[in-house]
Design a protein around this motif. Structure first.
Motif: not given
Ligand code: TRP
Ligand code: ZN
Length: 856
Positions: A259-261, A316-319
């Motif tokens: 989705g995004a980064m 830790l960061k995603e949840g």
């Molecule tokens: N950290 C990103 C998010 O949750 C997601 C993510 C992890 C990602 N690996 C990736 C996005 C590889 C694109 C490609 O927002």
């Protein structure tokens, strides 16, 4: 655990601090499509906690051509550098243990990089994706999240726009003052235009905001920008978090795996989560843009300022960040509707994962390829765990704990233990049993019995914690169950309580009741569990009408429908006449939010029904499931026949389109009404009229889907293509709607024919998913067709994509994760496809890990 591949697993228990830290990094990029040169100057410092030295210098590096390297200005000779496929090693005797300057030059080929990991090209534009381990494809480095450094970047290239993290020093030079792990590095270079705005922070600092897109897309950025500004303000008011640079940039790219980064100060987005106009984006697209913009922005504090010690700590960061974006979306729209949508998604993706061969804890303990662990469990169940914590400690304590977390851990790379300890200290409580939510996979199942005597209701709960791959004999978890007590007239017979389960079997007494109440259990879906309760359809109908908790009101209708559909599929039961009447009461109740009514009217998905039937001990028949849903929908439509035209008319949203929750809710109910009307109209006249008149994508697309489902798509499909041929995001929808809505007997043929279409650019992940996942995941009856043609088609395309883009292939293999649900013939055909993939000679480790687990 089971052996799944010849590649060794990485284990949490093997974690060690790095031998060296990195203080600063200077990068110089000389961009070239096939021969980009990267020069690095890295200041290393010995890690005094690692007293087991002297240490070799081990750096990660992948697909790089090393041109030169030196330590403290002395060039290393080729025989002093041990190169392998994963990196390089310099023997300890050449490495000053206290610290040194490393300089190197490498060459990489962005154009040949189809994995979309590291530095790659998308439509002539350079961009990067470094999470989780992509930076090692850019230069040799300690590519692990606990190594945080200050980056300075110089970009040399002819593109008009040259971007990297932090502050713009001009001339393609950038400096990011905040130490960060390499996975947050980003670089973008290309012919881009920006949509600009600005934001004044709570302390009066001015921040420039820029959204960069391809020329021609600049008029589709307004909603993303508005969402960004609202997110920035919300993080200030709700969490006290202020933005920490003078510039915040977002770049939209067309070729993106996810989705995004959240790269520091330079978020990179899949263009489908940035670009929107009323004519081209649906209400759902707007909602996703708002949520994902918020998510990535919120990572600035939960992810970037406080990051993960190692990748096992991903939740830790995603949840936490998912929980925060869900809170934000709830505040921006409707909490009730958002909660229902989030639970629908949780059950569809995470419960499915937890019940199958890919089940893993919210914090896994081993992996082969970390990219395979960006899962519904880590993200969505990880967010549920935080929601439960907040329920248990209360909103004030939650805020206190978060304040302490930011104060204590700012600038650090942390673990789940740090997170739990912060809550224990802030709230003075023991969370050791609660922490099992992070360690035990599988969805807990709760049963309940009710005993009423005198004025006392005794509730006895039983908790079972199912076995999952590699995990048995689990302990009971802490399960908060928000419970309401409804009197016969629909009022609350007693105040709501949060019953906290923490044992396998446990009773609670509620005193002072006049009569036996009807229970409203697990209000707001207060825990991610399966609740099995003895309840009649009459009681469900009562709760659907009277529950004051909107989630449970919806849930009662849903459980009612699931129960009927199951009987229709398994026991050929006739349609229950009371159900359509209950639906009619909701559909025509103008006191209820239209978005909520639309959710009540939507029947359980084919996949949800298949899982329920499987759990009841029968192999699900995808054709019967499809037919039962159609029959029930038809019965509802027939019951509502007299109401539908008025409803349809009253729900129109005249005037210019706006994406807000209110008009979007009306459109959503109107779409559900149109779909019901179409069950009663052999020529789909209403859908045709809506398709012709629509001035927004929501209504155009819902009409088109309805037409295709009723085999009336022909002209509209062509007209839609002609209208939108130049808009890649809309053409993705055009592919999806055809394969997902095609009748089961022709869906594979439709999908196959579309793979020959000139616009089927399968190396683009959005386009690939629009067709291949649109078919395999969104058209169950077509995918599971008896002759196995759907499985073979899916297998063929997984095999084709794997060498090009392993990360996306591995993710897509989830389409086969439920294969053990089905009858022996289907199982055998799906297993054959999985085996065919597993046997490929050069299969990626990403796909090998997933397919291996699914087969095991
Ligand atoms: N950290 C990103 C998010 O949750 C997601 C993510 C992890 C990602 N690996 C990736 C996005 C590889 C694109 C490609 O927002
Ligand atoms: Zn995230």
């Amino acid at each position: 655990m089971r052996p799944t591949s010849s590649v060794p697993a990485i284990r949490l228990s093997d974690y060690k601090q790095p031998e060296f830290w990195i203080e600063t990094v200077d990068l110089h990029f000389k961009l070239h499509p096939t021969q980009t040169r990267v020069r690095s100057k890295i200041v290393f410092k010995g890690n005094t906690d690692r007293t087991d030295g002297p240490h070799d210098l081990r750096l990660h590096g992948q697909d790089l051509k090393l041109l030169s390297a030196s330590i403290n200005g002395t060039a290393l000779k080729p025989d002093e550098i041990l190169l392998d496929a994963e990196g390089l090693t310099i023997p300890a005797d050449l490495v000053p243990q206290g610290g040194f300057l490393w300089e190197a030059e490498v060459e990489t080929n962005p154009q040949a990089n189809t994995s979309l990991n590291g530095l790659y090209m998308s439509n002539g534009m350079y961009c990067t994706q470094c999470e989780a381990e992509g930076f090692r494809k850019i230069t040799y480095y300690l590519d692990r999240p606990d190594v945080m450094a200050v980056f300075t970047v110089a970009i040399d290239g002819d593109a008009p726009v040259l971007l990297s993290n932090g502050n713009n020093l001009g001339d393609g030079k950038w400096h990011d003052p905040w130490p960060k792990p390499a996975y947050l590095f980003a670089l973008v270079a290309g012919d881009l235009v920006s949509h600009d705005d600005h934001f004044t922070t709570m302390n009066g600092r001015e921040v420039d905001l820029q959204i960069f897109v391809r020329p021609g897309d600049e008029d589709k950025c307004a909603y993303a920008m508005d969402s960004l500004k609202r997110s920035m303000r919300w993080d200030e008011t709700e969490y006290g978090r202020e933005y920490d640079l003078n510039l915040f940039m977002i770049v939209a790219v067309d070729d993106f795996n996810m989705g995004a980064m959240e790269n520091k100060g330079l978020n990179i987005f899949n263009s489908k989560y940035v670009l929107a106009s009323p004519e081209t984006a649906t209400d759902r697209d707007y909602e996703l843009i708002e949520g994902i913009i918020a998510h990535e922005y919120f990572h600035n504090w939960t992810g970037n300022r406080i990051t993960c010690r190692d990748w096992f700590q991903l939740c830790l960061k995603e949840g936490l960040t998912v929980f925060r974006d869900q809170q934000f979306s709830g505040d921006a729209r409707s909490h009730a509707v958002n909660r229902i949508e989030n639970v629908l998604q949780l059950r569809a993706r995470q419960f499915r994962e937890d019940a199958g061969p890919l089940a893993h804890p919210v914090r896994p303990t081993e992996y082969i390829e970390i990219n395979n662990f960006y899962t519904a469990t880590v993200y969505e169940k990880g967010a549920e765990v935080i929601g439960m914590l907040r329920t248990l400690v209360g909103a004030d304590n939650y805020r206190k704990a978060l304040d302490l977390y930011f104060e204590r851990h700012d600038g650090q790379a942390c673990t789940i233990e740090d997170w739990i300890k912060t809550f224990e200290d802030a709230c003075q409580m023991d969370l050791s049993q609660f922490a099992l939510w992070y360690a035990q996979a599988g969805t807990p199942r709760i049963t309940v019995t009710e005993d009423f005597a005198g004025d006392t209701l005794t509730l006895t709960f039983t908790q079972t914690n199912p076995d999952t791959p590699g995990q048995t004999d689990k302990k009971p978890q802490v399960v908060p169950i928000r419970t309401g007590f409804l009197a016969a007239d629909g009022t609350e017979a007693a105040p709501e309580q949060t019953l906290v389960l923490n044992a396998g079997v446990q009773s609670f007494e509620i005193n002072g009741l006049l009569d036996k109440p009807t229970l409203s259990l697990l209000r707001g879906f207060s825990a991610p569990v399966v609740l099995d309760r003895q309840i009649t359809n009459a009681e469900r109908a009562f709760l659907l009408t009277h529950d004051t908790d909107p989630f449970n009101q919806w849930e009662s209708g849903r459980a009612y429908a699931l129960n009927l559909l199951q009987d229709m599929v398994v026991a050929d039961a006739p349609v229950d006449a009371a159900f359509p009447k209950a639906m009619q009461a909701v559909a025509t109740n103008d006191a209820l939010d239209p978005a909520f009514r639309a959710l009540v009217l939507s029947l359980p998905s084919e996949d949800a029904l298949a899982q329920a039937i499987f759990e009841s001990g029968t192999a699900p028949d995808p054709d019967k499931i499809y037919a039962a849903r159609q029959n029930l929908a038809k019965a509802v439509a027939t019951e509502l026949a007299g109401d539908l035209p008025d409803l349809y008319g009253a729900l129109a949203t005249p005037g210019p389109y706006t994406p807000e929750a209110d008009p979007a809710g009306k459109r959503s109910l109107r779409g559900a009404v149109l779909s019901l009307i179409s069950h009663l109209e052999p020529d789909c006249a209403s859908a045709k009229a809506q398709f012709a008149a629509a001035d927004n994508m929501t209504e155009q697309l819902s009409a088109l889907a309805t037409l295709i489902r009723h085999n009336q798509g022909g002209d509209a499909v062509q007209a839609f293509y002609n209208q939108w041929a130049a808009d890649r995001l809309v053409i993705d929808k055009w592919f999806t709607v055809q394969v997902s809505s095609a009748p089961a007997d022709s869906a594979v043929e439709v999908a196959k024919a579309l793979t020959e279409h000139k616009d089927f650019d399968w190396k683009n992940p959005n386009r690939y998913r629009s067709l291949v996942a649109g078919f395999a995941m969104m058209n169950p009856a077509g995918f599971h067709r008896k002759d196995g043609a759907g499985y073979e088609f899916f297998g063929d395309w997984l095999i084709k994509l794997d060498p090009v883009n392993p990360q996306t292939t591995a993710r897509m293999c989830g389409g086969f994760e439920t294969w053990r649900r089905y009858d022996p013939a289907r199982q055998q055909m799906m297993r054959a496809q999985l085996q065919r993939i597993a046997d490929l000679p050069n299969l990626s480790k990403d796909t090998a890990e997933i397919v291996g687990k699914i087969l095991n």
